[in-house]
Design a protein around this motif. Structure first.
Motif, PDB file in Angstrom:
ATOM      1  N   THR A  17      -4.303  -6.872  -5.965  1.00  0.00           N
ATOM      2  CA  THR A  17      -4.188  -7.813  -7.085  1.00  0.00           C
ATOM      3  C   THR A  17      -4.477  -9.244  -6.640  1.00  0.00           C
ATOM      4  OG1 THR A  17      -2.579  -6.378  -8.176  1.00  0.00           O
ATOM      5  CG2 THR A  17      -2.654  -8.681  -8.889  1.00  0.00           C
ATOM      6  N   ASP A  38      -6.392  -5.776 -16.478  1.00  0.00           N
ATOM      7  CA  ASP A  38      -5.303  -5.207 -15.688  1.00  0.00           C
ATOM      8  C   ASP A  38      -5.076  -3.772 -16.133  1.00  0.00           C
ATOM      9  OD1 ASP A  38      -3.153  -4.681 -14.120  1.00  0.00           O
ATOM     10  OD2 ASP A  38      -1.887  -6.302 -14.874  1.00  0.00           O
ATOM     11  N   ALA A  45      -1.044  -8.424 -12.194  1.00  0.00           N
ATOM     12  CA  ALA A  45      -2.034  -9.411 -12.627  1.00  0.00           C
ATOM     13  C   ALA A  45      -1.650 -10.007 -13.973  1.00  0.00           C
ATOM     14  CB  ALA A  45      -3.419  -8.774 -12.701  1.00  0.00           C
ATOM     15  N   ASP A  89      -8.451  -4.675 -12.178  1.00  0.00           N
ATOM     16  CA  ASP A  89      -7.419  -4.316 -11.207  1.00  0.00           C
ATOM     17  C   ASP A  89      -7.015  -2.873 -11.481  1.00  0.00           C
ATOM     18  OD1 ASP A  89      -5.567  -4.430  -9.214  1.00  0.00           O
ATOM     19  OD2 ASP A  89      -4.190  -5.789 -10.239  1.00  0.00           O
TER      20      ASP A  89
END
Length: 215
Positions: A17, A38, A45, A89
């Motif tokens: 992250t 995210d 995040a 992410d």
């Protein structure tokens, strides 16, 4: 055309992250339109983004179902993002979302520490990405291994780039373990550009741009 970048690792604690957010910050400072997706249920995040100090939006984009319709809807939402770069992410464990991220991105960044367990985890992740690439038949995602949280005071930290060459994938400039990296995200901000860590993230961003230009 929007470029999709995924941060993927089957092992936790490798700075996934942190790299995601700081890479996005460098790209945004360079004038690009950037969004972070995210997809990790841990939502680290998202938590940093909610502090309101990042120069780009962080959008929660979870995929919790394995049905084809759910995956298709998730993929459509990511591709519809209006940005030059979308940095995703990925969740830190295998599952529908991990596979969907790997399947959709142009470039998979695989953070890896210097320990034996970190390198074993990176080798596992590289293998998974390669299998997705072969199954997809589109020659993507490209892979860039990112040495992360490197402690240059140790022998393994000094030798990490050479060690990672054994994965037979391109290796990015290393991100050194420094307190400023953790402290900056704790306050909701990326690493200051003028710091040594900021310069390392800038070097990583340049390596990412070069890889994407070759695709």
């Amino acid at each position: 055309m929007t470029k999709l970048i995924g941060l993927a690792s089957t092992k936790g604690g490798v700075g996934k992250t942190t790299i995601c957010l700081n890479l996005a910050a460098v790209l945004a400072r360079g004038g690009a339109r950037v969004a972070v997706m995210d997809a990790d249920p841990a939502a680290h995040a998202t938590a940093v983004g909610e502090m309101g100090q990042l120069p780009f939006p962080v959008v929660p984009q979870l995929l919790e179902e394995v049905e084809a319709k759910a995956v298709a809807a998730w993929t459509k939402a990511v591709r519809a993002t209006q940005a030059d770069y979308v940095v995703i992410d990925a969740p830190g464990a295998l599952g529908a979302a991990f596979g969907a991220v790997v399947a959709i991105v142009d470039l998979a960044l695989i953070p890896v520490g210097a320990s034996m367990l970190d390198i074993r985890g990176a080798a596992e992740t590289v293998g998974i990405v390669r299998r997705h690439r072969k199954a997809g038949g589109r020659g993507r995602p490209d892979i860039l291994v990112v040495p992360s949280r490197v402690d240059r005071r140790t022998g393994s930290g000094r030798d990490v780039v050479g060690t990672l060459a054994g994965l037979t994938e391109p290796v990015a400039p290393a991100i050194t373990l420094r307190a400023v990296v953790a402290d900056s995200l704790s306050s909701g901000e990326p690493v200051p550009a003028e710091t040594p860590s900021g310069q390392e993230f800038s070097a990583l961003a340049e390596a990412v741009r070069i890889r994407l230009e070759t695709l």
